[in-house]
Design a protein around this motif. Structure first.
Motif, PDB file in Angstrom:
ATOM      1  N   HIS A   1     -10.255  -0.792  -3.492  1.00  0.00           N
ATOM      2  CA  HIS A   1      -9.672   0.402  -2.859  1.00  0.00           C
ATOM      3  C   HIS A   1      -9.987   1.622  -3.735  1.00  0.00           C
TER       4      HIS A   1
ATOM      5  N   ASP B   1      -8.198  -4.164   7.560  1.00  0.00           N
ATOM      6  CA  ASP B   1      -7.533  -3.463   6.446  1.00  0.00           C
ATOM      7  C   ASP B   1      -7.346  -1.985   6.795  1.00  0.00           C
TER       8      ASP B   1
ATOM      9  N   ASN C   1     -10.052   1.438   1.503  1.00  0.00           N
ATOM     10  CA  ASN C   1     -11.125   0.724   0.804  1.00  0.00           C
ATOM     11  C   ASN C   1     -12.248   1.703   0.486  1.00  0.00           C
TER      12      ASN C   1
HETATM   13 MG    MG Z   1      -7.159  -4.377   1.012  1.00  0.00          MG
END
Ligand code: MG
Ligand code: HMG
Length: 308
Positions: free
Chosen positions: A207, A13, A247
Protein backbone atom coordinates in the motif's frame (compact mmCIF):
# COMPACT_ATOMS: atom_id res chain seq x y z
CA UNK A 1 5.85 -13.15 -22.54
CA UNK A 2 6.34 -11.20 -19.35
CA UNK A 3 9.18 -11.07 -16.82
CA UNK A 4 6.95 -10.17 -13.88
CA UNK A 5 3.37 -10.90 -12.84
CA UNK A 6 1.23 -7.87 -12.04
CA UNK A 7 -1.59 -9.16 -9.83
CA UNK A 8 -4.55 -6.80 -10.03
CA UNK A 9 -6.48 -6.48 -6.76
CA UNK A 10 -8.49 -3.32 -7.52
CA UNK A 11 -11.91 -4.98 -7.89
CA UNK A 12 -11.49 -6.47 -4.39
CA UNK A 13 -9.02 -4.38 -2.34
CA UNK A 14 -10.03 -1.19 -4.17
CA UNK A 15 -13.79 -1.46 -4.19
CA UNK A 16 -14.02 -2.85 -0.62
CA UNK A 17 -12.97 0.58 0.56
CA UNK A 18 -15.15 2.82 -1.63
CA UNK A 19 -17.81 4.77 0.26
CA UNK A 20 -20.40 3.94 -2.43
CA UNK A 21 -21.24 0.42 -3.56
CA UNK A 22 -20.49 -0.07 -7.26
CA UNK A 23 -23.07 -2.02 -9.29
CA UNK A 24 -22.38 -5.64 -10.23
CA UNK A 25 -22.54 -4.72 -13.93
CA UNK A 26 -19.88 -2.00 -13.50
CA UNK A 27 -17.66 -4.45 -11.55
CA UNK A 28 -18.01 -6.99 -14.37
CA UNK A 29 -17.10 -4.37 -16.96
CA UNK A 30 -14.10 -3.28 -14.88
CA UNK A 31 -12.84 -6.86 -14.72
CA UNK A 32 -13.35 -7.36 -18.48
CA UNK A 33 -11.38 -4.17 -19.21
CA UNK A 34 -8.56 -5.22 -16.86
CA UNK A 35 -8.34 -8.63 -18.55
CA UNK A 36 -8.26 -7.10 -22.01
CA UNK A 37 -5.47 -4.73 -20.89
CA UNK A 38 -3.35 -7.86 -20.42
CA UNK A 39 -3.66 -8.56 -16.68
CA UNK A 40 -3.61 -12.32 -16.16
CA UNK A 41 -4.38 -12.55 -12.45
CA UNK A 42 -7.24 -10.55 -11.01
CA UNK A 43 -8.77 -10.63 -7.52
CA UNK A 44 -12.43 -10.07 -8.23
CA UNK A 45 -14.32 -10.02 -4.92
CA UNK A 46 -14.60 -11.30 -1.34
CA UNK A 47 -16.71 -13.97 0.29
CA UNK A 48 -16.48 -12.28 3.70
CA UNK A 49 -19.42 -11.22 5.85
CA UNK A 50 -21.62 -8.71 3.98
CA UNK A 51 -22.14 -7.00 7.35
CA UNK A 52 -18.41 -6.31 7.53
CA UNK A 53 -17.87 -5.40 3.84
CA UNK A 54 -21.23 -4.41 2.29
CA UNK A 55 -19.48 -3.08 -0.86
CA UNK A 56 -18.73 -6.67 -1.93
CA UNK A 57 -22.00 -8.29 -0.81
CA UNK A 58 -22.70 -9.20 -4.46
CA UNK A 59 -19.64 -11.50 -4.60
CA UNK A 60 -21.75 -14.60 -5.30
CA UNK A 61 -23.57 -13.04 -8.28
CA UNK A 62 -20.40 -11.45 -9.64
CA UNK A 63 -18.26 -14.60 -9.40
CA UNK A 64 -21.01 -16.59 -11.11
CA UNK A 65 -21.00 -14.22 -14.10
CA UNK A 66 -17.35 -13.26 -14.62
CA UNK A 67 -16.15 -12.29 -18.10
CA UNK A 68 -14.85 -15.24 -20.06
CA UNK A 69 -11.16 -14.34 -20.44
CA UNK A 70 -8.87 -17.13 -21.69
CA UNK A 71 -5.58 -17.32 -19.76
CA UNK A 72 -6.87 -15.20 -16.86
CA UNK A 73 -7.01 -16.67 -13.33
CA UNK A 74 -9.50 -15.07 -10.99
CA UNK A 75 -9.17 -15.17 -7.20
CA UNK A 76 -11.56 -14.22 -4.40
CA UNK A 77 -10.96 -13.55 -0.71
CA UNK A 78 -12.16 -16.34 1.60
CA UNK A 79 -12.01 -15.88 5.41
CA UNK A 80 -13.44 -19.21 6.60
CA UNK A 81 -15.31 -22.38 5.60
CA UNK A 82 -18.54 -20.49 5.02
CA UNK A 83 -16.68 -18.22 2.59
CA UNK A 84 -15.19 -21.25 0.85
CA UNK A 85 -18.67 -22.80 0.40
CA UNK A 86 -19.80 -19.57 -1.28
CA UNK A 87 -16.62 -19.51 -3.42
CA UNK A 88 -17.26 -23.05 -4.67
CA UNK A 89 -21.01 -22.59 -5.17
CA UNK A 90 -20.52 -19.43 -7.23
CA UNK A 91 -17.76 -20.86 -9.45
CA UNK A 92 -15.84 -18.45 -11.68
CA UNK A 93 -12.82 -17.87 -9.48
CA UNK A 94 -10.25 -20.69 -9.38
CA UNK A 95 -8.06 -19.37 -6.54
CA UNK A 96 -9.25 -18.96 -2.93
CA UNK A 97 -7.33 -16.23 -1.10
CA UNK A 98 -7.17 -16.74 2.67
CA UNK A 99 -5.76 -14.09 4.98
CA UNK A 100 -4.44 -13.28 8.42
CA UNK A 101 -2.23 -10.64 10.02
CA UNK A 102 1.23 -10.83 11.53
CA UNK A 103 0.02 -8.71 14.48
CA UNK A 104 -2.67 -9.87 16.92
CA UNK A 105 -4.62 -6.61 17.19
CA UNK A 106 -5.01 -6.06 13.46
CA UNK A 107 -5.97 -9.70 13.02
CA UNK A 108 -8.69 -9.36 15.66
CA UNK A 109 -10.00 -6.09 14.21
CA UNK A 110 -10.06 -7.62 10.71
CA UNK A 111 -11.41 -11.12 11.30
CA UNK A 112 -12.60 -11.05 14.91
CA UNK A 113 -10.30 -13.75 16.28
CA UNK A 114 -6.67 -14.44 17.25
CA UNK A 115 -3.96 -15.37 14.74
CA UNK A 116 -3.96 -18.96 16.07
CA UNK A 117 -7.75 -19.17 15.63
CA UNK A 118 -7.52 -17.76 12.09
CA UNK A 119 -4.92 -20.44 11.23
CA UNK A 120 -7.48 -23.01 12.44
CA UNK A 121 -10.14 -21.40 10.20
CA UNK A 122 -7.72 -21.58 7.25
CA UNK A 123 -6.85 -25.26 7.81
CA UNK A 124 -10.18 -26.76 6.54
CA UNK A 125 -10.32 -24.24 3.69
CA UNK A 126 -6.83 -25.34 2.62
CA UNK A 127 -7.81 -29.01 2.80
CA UNK A 128 -10.91 -28.48 0.70
CA UNK A 129 -9.08 -26.29 -1.82
CA UNK A 130 -6.42 -29.02 -2.17
CA UNK A 131 -9.08 -31.71 -2.70
CA UNK A 132 -10.97 -29.52 -5.21
CA UNK A 133 -7.86 -28.58 -7.19
CA UNK A 134 -8.36 -24.88 -6.42
CA UNK A 135 -5.35 -22.59 -5.98
CA UNK A 136 -4.72 -21.26 -2.47
CA UNK A 137 -3.24 -17.78 -2.18
CA UNK A 138 -2.58 -16.64 1.41
CA UNK A 139 -2.08 -13.07 2.57
CA UNK A 140 -0.03 -12.10 5.59
CA UNK A 141 -1.01 -8.53 6.51
CA UNK A 142 0.82 -5.87 8.56
CA UNK A 143 4.23 -7.29 7.57
CA UNK A 144 6.01 -3.93 7.84
CA UNK A 145 4.08 -2.57 10.81
CA UNK A 146 0.69 -2.65 12.53
CA UNK A 147 -1.62 0.36 12.91
CA UNK A 148 -2.34 -0.69 16.52
CA UNK A 149 0.89 -2.32 17.76
CA UNK A 150 3.65 -0.63 15.75
CA UNK A 151 6.71 -2.72 14.84
CA UNK A 152 6.24 -6.28 13.60
CA UNK A 153 9.14 -8.77 13.80
CA UNK A 154 10.47 -10.15 10.50
CA UNK A 155 10.75 -13.54 12.22
CA UNK A 156 6.98 -13.53 12.94
CA UNK A 157 6.24 -12.93 9.25
CA UNK A 158 8.63 -15.69 8.15
CA UNK A 159 7.15 -18.12 10.69
CA UNK A 160 3.56 -17.42 9.55
CA UNK A 161 4.61 -17.71 5.90
CA UNK A 162 6.04 -21.15 6.65
CA UNK A 163 2.86 -22.20 8.49
CA UNK A 164 0.75 -21.12 5.50
CA UNK A 165 2.86 -23.10 3.02
CA UNK A 166 2.72 -26.09 5.39
CA UNK A 167 -1.08 -25.81 5.35
CA UNK A 168 -1.07 -25.97 1.53
CA UNK A 169 -0.80 -22.40 0.25
CA UNK A 170 0.40 -22.25 -3.35
CA UNK A 171 1.45 -18.61 -2.97
CA UNK A 172 1.91 -16.21 -0.05
CA UNK A 173 1.43 -12.48 -0.56
CA UNK A 174 3.15 -10.26 2.00
CA UNK A 175 1.00 -7.22 2.75
CA UNK A 176 2.30 -3.85 3.89
CA UNK A 177 -1.28 -3.02 4.83
CA UNK A 178 -0.55 0.50 6.08
CA UNK A 179 2.21 1.38 3.59
CA UNK A 180 4.74 2.10 6.31
CA UNK A 181 7.60 -0.03 4.92
CA UNK A 182 10.87 1.26 3.45
CA UNK A 183 13.04 -0.44 0.81
CA UNK A 184 15.63 -1.74 3.28
CA UNK A 185 12.87 -3.36 5.34
CA UNK A 186 11.38 -4.97 2.23
CA UNK A 187 14.80 -6.40 1.31
CA UNK A 188 15.24 -7.81 4.86
CA UNK A 189 11.76 -9.29 4.76
CA UNK A 190 12.29 -10.95 1.38
CA UNK A 191 15.63 -12.35 2.55
CA UNK A 192 14.01 -13.82 5.70
CA UNK A 193 11.09 -15.30 3.79
CA UNK A 194 13.34 -16.79 1.09
CA UNK A 195 14.75 -19.10 3.78
CA UNK A 196 11.33 -20.71 4.29
CA UNK A 197 9.95 -20.62 0.72
CA UNK A 198 11.12 -20.24 -2.88
CA UNK A 199 10.61 -16.66 -4.02
CA UNK A 200 8.63 -17.72 -7.10
CA UNK A 201 5.78 -18.46 -4.66
CA UNK A 202 6.01 -15.11 -2.86
CA UNK A 203 4.19 -11.91 -3.85
CA UNK A 204 4.43 -8.40 -2.43
CA UNK A 205 1.24 -6.43 -1.69
CA UNK A 206 2.26 -2.86 -1.00
CA UNK A 207 0.00 0.00 0.00
CA UNK A 208 1.10 3.56 -0.74
CA UNK A 209 0.17 5.61 2.33
CA UNK A 210 3.61 7.25 2.63
CA UNK A 211 4.40 7.37 -1.11
CA UNK A 212 7.01 4.60 -0.83
CA UNK A 213 5.20 1.67 -2.42
CA UNK A 214 6.89 2.03 -5.80
CA UNK A 215 10.37 2.18 -4.23
CA UNK A 216 9.39 -0.90 -2.25
CA UNK A 217 8.30 -2.70 -5.44
CA UNK A 218 11.71 -1.95 -6.94
CA UNK A 219 13.47 -3.19 -3.79
CA UNK A 220 11.36 -6.37 -3.85
CA UNK A 221 12.22 -6.95 -7.51
CA UNK A 222 15.95 -6.47 -6.85
CA UNK A 223 15.64 -8.94 -3.97
CA UNK A 224 14.14 -11.57 -6.30
CA UNK A 225 10.33 -11.27 -6.02
CA UNK A 226 8.50 -11.48 -9.36
CA UNK A 227 4.81 -11.09 -8.41
CA UNK A 228 3.45 -7.70 -7.35
CA UNK A 229 -0.09 -6.89 -6.28
CA UNK A 230 -1.41 -3.53 -7.41
CA UNK A 231 -4.65 -1.77 -7.97
CA UNK A 232 -5.87 0.31 -10.88
CA UNK A 233 -5.10 4.02 -10.35
CA UNK A 234 -4.20 3.30 -6.70
CA UNK A 235 -7.68 2.39 -5.51
CA UNK A 236 -8.11 0.72 -2.17
CA UNK A 237 -7.21 0.13 1.43
CA UNK A 238 -8.21 -2.04 4.36
CA UNK A 239 -11.29 -0.71 6.19
CA UNK A 240 -9.86 -2.17 9.42
CA UNK A 241 -6.52 -0.31 9.11
CA UNK A 242 -7.48 3.34 9.80
CA UNK A 243 -5.74 5.93 7.61
CA UNK A 244 -4.21 3.38 5.24
CA UNK A 245 -4.49 4.37 1.59
CA UNK A 246 -4.69 2.41 -1.64
CA UNK A 247 -2.40 -0.17 -3.14
CA UNK A 248 0.47 0.88 -5.34
CA UNK A 249 -1.16 1.88 -8.64
CA UNK A 250 -1.08 -0.68 -11.46
CA UNK A 251 -0.17 2.03 -13.98
CA UNK A 252 2.83 3.09 -11.83
CA UNK A 253 4.13 -0.48 -11.52
CA UNK A 254 3.69 -1.20 -15.24
CA UNK A 255 5.45 2.07 -16.17
CA UNK A 256 8.30 1.44 -13.70
CA UNK A 257 8.97 -2.03 -15.06
CA UNK A 258 8.53 -1.27 -18.76
CA UNK A 259 10.91 1.71 -18.53
CA UNK A 260 13.38 -0.57 -16.74
CA UNK A 261 13.27 -3.11 -19.59
CA UNK A 262 11.18 -5.60 -17.58
CA UNK A 263 8.22 -6.87 -19.62
CA UNK A 264 4.82 -6.86 -17.89
CA UNK A 265 2.54 -7.93 -20.77
CA UNK A 266 0.17 -5.11 -19.74
CA UNK A 267 -0.98 -2.26 -22.01
CA UNK A 268 -0.54 1.04 -20.11
CA UNK A 269 -2.85 3.01 -22.45
CA UNK A 270 -5.65 0.50 -21.94
CA UNK A 271 -5.21 0.81 -18.15
CA UNK A 272 -5.42 4.61 -18.37
CA UNK A 273 -8.58 4.34 -20.52
CA UNK A 274 -10.06 2.08 -17.84
CA UNK A 275 -9.15 4.46 -15.02
CA UNK A 276 -10.73 7.38 -16.92
CA UNK A 277 -13.91 5.34 -17.35
CA UNK A 278 -13.89 4.28 -13.67
CA UNK A 279 -13.28 7.84 -12.44
CA UNK A 280 -15.75 9.62 -14.75
CA UNK A 281 -18.53 7.11 -15.34
CA UNK A 282 -18.54 4.96 -12.19
CA UNK A 283 -17.00 6.52 -9.06
CA UNK A 284 -17.25 10.23 -9.81
CA UNK A 285 -14.16 11.04 -7.75
CA UNK A 286 -10.53 11.69 -8.69
CA UNK A 287 -8.35 8.60 -8.45
CA UNK A 288 -4.84 9.03 -7.01
CA UNK A 289 -2.51 7.03 -9.31
CA UNK A 290 0.44 9.24 -10.31
CA UNK A 291 1.16 7.83 -13.78
CA UNK A 292 -2.57 7.74 -14.48
CA UNK A 293 -2.96 11.43 -13.53
CA UNK A 294 0.12 12.42 -15.56
CA UNK A 295 -0.95 10.52 -18.70
CA UNK A 296 -4.51 11.79 -18.42
CA UNK A 297 -3.22 15.38 -18.05
CA UNK A 298 -0.97 15.00 -21.11
CA UNK A 299 -3.82 13.61 -23.18
CA UNK A 300 -6.10 16.48 -22.15
CA UNK A 301 -3.49 19.11 -23.00
CA UNK A 302 -2.84 17.48 -26.38
CA UNK A 303 -6.58 17.42 -27.11
CA UNK A 304 -6.85 21.14 -26.23
CA UNK A 305 -3.89 21.97 -28.51
CA UNK A 306 -5.43 19.97 -31.35
CA UNK A 307 -8.71 21.86 -30.92
CA UNK A 308 -7.08 25.11 -31.43
MG1 MG B 1 -4.54 -4.77 0.87
P1 HMG C 1 -17.53 -13.20 12.93
O1 HMG C 1 -18.63 -12.25 13.31
O2 HMG C 1 -16.48 -13.51 13.96
O3 HMG C 1 -18.11 -14.58 12.35
O4 HMG C 1 -16.83 -12.63 11.63
P2 HMG C 1 -18.98 -15.70 12.97
O5 HMG C 1 -18.42 -16.99 12.46
O6 HMG C 1 -19.16 -15.51 14.46
O7 HMG C 1 -20.41 -15.45 12.27
C1 HMG C 1 -21.17 -14.28 12.51
C2 HMG C 1 -22.17 -14.09 11.39
O8 HMG C 1 -21.46 -13.86 10.14
C3 HMG C 1 -23.05 -15.32 11.12
O9 HMG C 1 -24.30 -14.84 10.61
C4 HMG C 1 -22.33 -16.04 10.01
O10 HMG C 1 -23.17 -16.85 9.24
C5 HMG C 1 -21.83 -14.85 9.18
P3 HMG C 1 -25.58 -14.60 11.56
O11 HMG C 1 -25.82 -15.94 12.19
O12 HMG C 1 -25.18 -13.55 12.55
O13 HMG C 1 -26.64 -14.14 10.60
N1 HMG C 1 -20.65 -15.21 8.39
C6 HMG C 1 -20.56 -15.06 7.05
N2 HMG C 1 -21.42 -14.58 6.14
C7 HMG C 1 -21.01 -14.58 4.85
N3 HMG C 1 -19.80 -15.03 4.46
C8 HMG C 1 -18.93 -15.51 5.34
C9 HMG C 1 -19.30 -15.54 6.70
N4 HMG C 1 -18.66 -15.95 7.82
C10 HMG C 1 -19.50 -15.75 8.83
N5 HMG C 1 -17.73 -15.94 4.93
C11 HMG C 1 -15.57 -12.85 9.62
C12 HMG C 1 -15.74 -13.32 11.05
C13 HMG C 1 -14.22 -13.36 9.14
C14 HMG C 1 -16.69 -13.43 8.75
C15 HMG C 1 -15.64 -11.28 9.59
O14 HMG C 1 -14.74 -10.81 10.55
C16 HMG C 1 -15.30 -10.72 8.24
O15 HMG C 1 -16.06 -10.87 7.30
N6 HMG C 1 -14.15 -10.05 8.14
C17 HMG C 1 -13.67 -9.61 6.83
C18 HMG C 1 -12.98 -8.32 6.94
C19 HMG C 1 -12.42 -7.94 5.59
O16 HMG C 1 -12.90 -8.35 4.55
N7 HMG C 1 -11.39 -7.08 5.63
C20 HMG C 1 -10.78 -6.57 4.44
C21 HMG C 1 -10.04 -7.60 3.66
S1 HMG C 1 -8.43 -8.00 4.29
C22 HMG C 1 -7.39 -6.81 3.56
O17 HMG C 1 -7.87 -5.90 2.92
C23 HMG C 1 -5.90 -7.00 3.66
C24 HMG C 1 -5.28 -7.53 2.37
O18 HMG C 1 -5.58 -6.70 1.27
C25 HMG C 1 -3.77 -7.65 2.52
C26 HMG C 1 -3.11 -6.37 3.06
O19 HMG C 1 -3.35 -5.28 2.54
O20 HMG C 1 -2.35 -6.53 3.99
C27 HMG C 1 -5.80 -8.95 2.05
Amino acid sequence: MSDVCIYEVGPRDGLQNEPETVSTDAKRELIARLASAGLRRIEVTSFVSPKWIPQLADGDALAASLPDAPGVRYSALVPNEKGYQRFRAAGGASVAAVFLSASETHNRKNVNCSIAEQLERIRPVALRAGADGAGLRAYVSTVCGCPYEGAVAVSAVAELTKRLFDLGATEVSLGDTIGIGVPRQVRDLVRAVSVVAPLEHIALHLHDTYGRALANVDAGFEAGVRTFDSSLAGLGGCPYAPGASGNVATEDVVDLFERSGVATGVDLDALVDTSIWLEDAVLGRALPGRVYRAVRGLREREAQRAEG
